[in-house]
Design an enzyme around this catalytic site. Structure first.
Site, PDB file in Angstrom:
ATOM      1  N   PHE A  51       1.006  -1.292  -0.024  1.00  0.00           N
ATOM      2  CA  PHE A  51      -0.005  -0.044  -0.010  1.00  0.00           C
ATOM      3  C   PHE A  51       0.871   1.353  -0.122  1.00  0.00           C
ATOM      4  O   PHE A  51       2.003   1.163   0.539  1.00  0.00           O
ATOM      5  CB  PHE A  51      -0.801  -0.069   1.127  1.00  0.00           C
ATOM      6  CG  PHE A  51      -2.002  -1.159   1.223  1.00  0.00           C
ATOM      7  CD1 PHE A  51      -3.131  -0.736   0.863  1.00  0.00           C
ATOM      8  CD2 PHE A  51      -1.788  -2.275   1.606  1.00  0.00           C
ATOM      9  CE1 PHE A  51      -4.236  -1.745   0.478  1.00  0.00           C
ATOM     10  CE2 PHE A  51      -2.693  -3.257   1.693  1.00  0.00           C
ATOM     11  CZ  PHE A  51      -3.992  -2.975   1.307  1.00  0.00           C
ATOM     12  N   GLU A  52       0.374   2.011  -0.437  1.00  0.00           N
ATOM     13  CA  GLU A  52       0.880   3.592  -0.696  1.00  0.00           C
ATOM     14  C   GLU A  52       1.702   4.182   0.553  1.00  0.00           C
ATOM     15  O   GLU A  52       2.597   4.851   0.710  1.00  0.00           O
ATOM     16  CB  GLU A  52       0.354   4.454  -1.467  1.00  0.00           C
ATOM     17  CG  GLU A  52      -0.919   5.137  -0.995  1.00  0.00           C
ATOM     18  CD  GLU A  52      -1.638   6.262  -1.903  1.00  0.00           C
ATOM     19  OE1 GLU A  52      -1.059   6.961  -2.328  1.00  0.00           O
ATOM     20  OE2 GLU A  52      -2.696   5.989  -1.910  1.00  0.00           O
TER      21      GLU A  52
END
Lengths: 264, 322
Positions: A51-52
């Site tokens: 995930f970012e």
């Protein structure tokens, strides 16, 4: 169990089936999160979601809670917790296999718009929230998968604004000439009715499959451009009883994601 | 280096030597007690027209206590860095505090979109990743960093990035300018009175934001002894000399959650969404910010102990967050 299902359930199931076990996948907000969890529960228990905000390899807790991007249930039992610069660096380095994104608008060459509609940037007819991390995901990941509703206004010959790059103008090596990492680009487009790929030579979107029972002409009629059509268009199985059970009973019993669209 | 493509967006940039001079003169190396109330910290360290950055989001470990105080004190013409923003950029714009946004991801709901459509808020396009990269450059004291994102996109056209030919390999590469915000706002799990700060769990860019910003306000759910920092230095996220103010703010991320401490308040977000959709954000701002003197008063009178206890009870996942 009834085999009626929503458009979201179709998109999520079709997307989840594409994700192979023991691969890395950059997961966007919302529907991609649910698709990745479904893949983990069926054929890809060791799919490594990233995930970012820097979580690597979580096994998200269910029931899935909408809006928990970065929260404890989303990041549960990760391999590592890093940060945005670190995780995008790893994607830029070539360590992330899939990127999974939602999109507002897409064109023949897989360019994605999530910024604005209209011809004049300074006075948009409609403004959207912007790239988020989608530009990085679409630039860096080896195979980008785009999930979107199958609506004519979303499939346009040319997007009003290239938020995140597809194959740009479709000319040979357009991405490489722009400086993007070689060998990357949109790989599949999953909709509520069909599955598309991209022709390796012309880079044009290509109809690969349609949901069982739908005539391909009907799918094509709901697009504002004519994609290529594969020699043999596959008939896509609707969500299976197993997929629906896991989605409805384990992952999203509150129907926050799977219930947000109409029935097929 | 030849510039091949140049974005047309406005951007903030400061010469690295000007930043070095600031860091030399203004960042205190002495160990002094920096604890302030949120009101005092914002009064001293946030000015009209400042460029404001923050860490994480209004769902998770966001500095909402400081955002609310900025709104309460009616700062004007802020330039806000929306690198992973959700609710707070919308509130700042609705309250009239913010007239420019670097996007990232702009925010929740239609309010901001309308403001942009009607030209009241000016935006420059970036991406979440290039905004955090700009903080890294600003925090490293270099004028820019290269990236292979943005290339080929209209996002680049309306950003402040430039594409040059890589002088080593010869391919096009994008350069993003260093960003040194005037103010960095970071909510953390724990801090000592000097500003040594710990946040647990993944983060967007807490350290880069602290390093890059001229003025740094930390809000902390818990104030810990300095000796605790020395006993377990591997847990320190931000060292004290980057920090200008420490605000003790239990539930400071509310209505977002802080992992391991309390969950986000979904009911509150539902109320926000309803009011936002109805164009009634003024009602929201009045109820939770303007009609109360402080966050403590808001938590006591508008949220209440029962709800706060419930949010603590819901935070059942503790592994890794201490």
């Amino acid at each position: 169990m009834t085999r009626e299902f929503t458009e979201a359930e179709v998109m999520i199931a079709l997307c989840a089936r594409l994700l192979e076990d023991q691969k890395t996948a950059f997961i966007g907000f919302g529907m991609p999160q649910v698709a990745a969890i479904l893949a983990q529960r069926i054929q890809a228990p060791q799919l490594v979601q990233v995930f970012e905000f820097g979580a690597i390899g979580p096994t998200p807790l269910t029931p899935f809670v909408r809006n928990t991007m970065g929260g404890p249930s989303n990041c549960y039992r990760s391999i590592a917790w890093t940060n945005m610069n670190t995780i995008f660096a790893q994607a830029q380095l070539g360590l992330i296999d899939y990127g999974v994104l939602g999109a507002t608008q897409i064109d023949l060459y897989g360019n994605i718009n999530s910024t604005m509609l209209g011809a004049d940037y300074a006075r948009p007819k409609k403004r959207f929230p912007g790239s988020g991390g989608a530009n990085e995901v679409a630039s860096y990941c080896w195979q980008t998968i785009i999930i979107m509703m199958h609506e004519r206004r979303r499939f346009v010959p040319r997007v009003d604004f290239i938020t995140s790059p597809g194959y740009l103008d479709g000319t040979p090596s357009a991405r490489e000439r722009a400086g993007l990492p070689a060998g990357t680009g949109p790989w599949r487009v999953v909709t509520s009715k069909a599955l598309f790929g991209f022709d390796p030579d012309s880079r044009m979107m290509t109809l690969l499959g349609v949901l069982q029972g739908l005539p391909p002409e009907q799918v094509l009629a709901e697009m504002d451009f004519k994609p290529l059509v594969a020699a043999a268009v596959e008939e896509l199985d609707p969500p299976s009883a197993q997929e629906l059970r896991i989605l409805r009973e384990e992952i999203d019993p509150a129907r926050t994601i799977i219930g947000r669209t109409g029935k097929v | 280096m030849d510039v091949l493509v140049q974005g047309v967006g406005d951007f903030r940039f400061t010469e690295p030597d000007a930043i070095r001079a600031w860091m030399r003169e203004r960042k205190r190396r002495e160990f002094v007690d920096k604890t302030l109330t949120a009101a005092e910290a914002v009064r001293r360290f946030v000015a009209d027209r400042d460029y404001v950055s923050f860490d994480f989001s209004s769902f998770t470990r966001g500095p909402l206590v400081l955002i609310r105080e900025i709104i309460r004190q009616q700062r004007r013409n802020l330039w806000y860095c929306a690198k992973f923003t959700l609710m707070e950029s919308t509130l700042l714009v609705a309250a009239g505090c913010c007239s420019r946004i670097d996007v990232g991801f702009m925010g929740l709901g239609e309010t901001l979109n309308r403001e942009v459509e009607e030209g009241r808020v000016k935006v420059t396009e970036w991406t979440n990743g290039t905004l955090t990269l700009r903080h890294l450059a600003g925090g490293m004291g270099v004028p820019f960093l290269p990236t292979r994102a943005l290339l080929g996109s209209d996002t680049l056209t309306y950003s402040g990035a430039k594409v040059v030919r890589d002088p080593f390999g010869g391919k096009p590469v994008a350069l993003v300018p260093a960003l040194n915000p005037d103010v960095g706002l970071i909510h953390v799990h724990q801090a000592d009175i000097y500003g040594n700060a710990r946040c647990f769990g993944p983060g967007v860019s807490p350290l880069e934001t602290a390093m890059a910003s001229r003025k740094v306000i930390i809000s902390a759910d818990e104030i810990i002894d300095h000796d605790d920092i020395r006993k377990d230095p591997g847990k320190t996220t931000i060292p004290y000399y980057m920090v200008d103010a420490v605000v003790y703010a239990p539930f400071g991320a509310y209505p977002g959650g802080v992992p391991g401490l309390y969950e986000m308040d979904f009911e509150h977000f539902a109320e926000y969404h309803t009011l936002e959709r109805q164009g009634q954000l003024k009602t929201y701002l009045d109820k939770y910010i303007d009609s109360v003197a402080s966050d403590q008063e808001m938590l006591e009178q508008r949220v209440g102990l029962a709800r706060l206890n419930e949010l603590r009870r819901r935070a059942t996942i503790r592994e890794g967050y201490r």
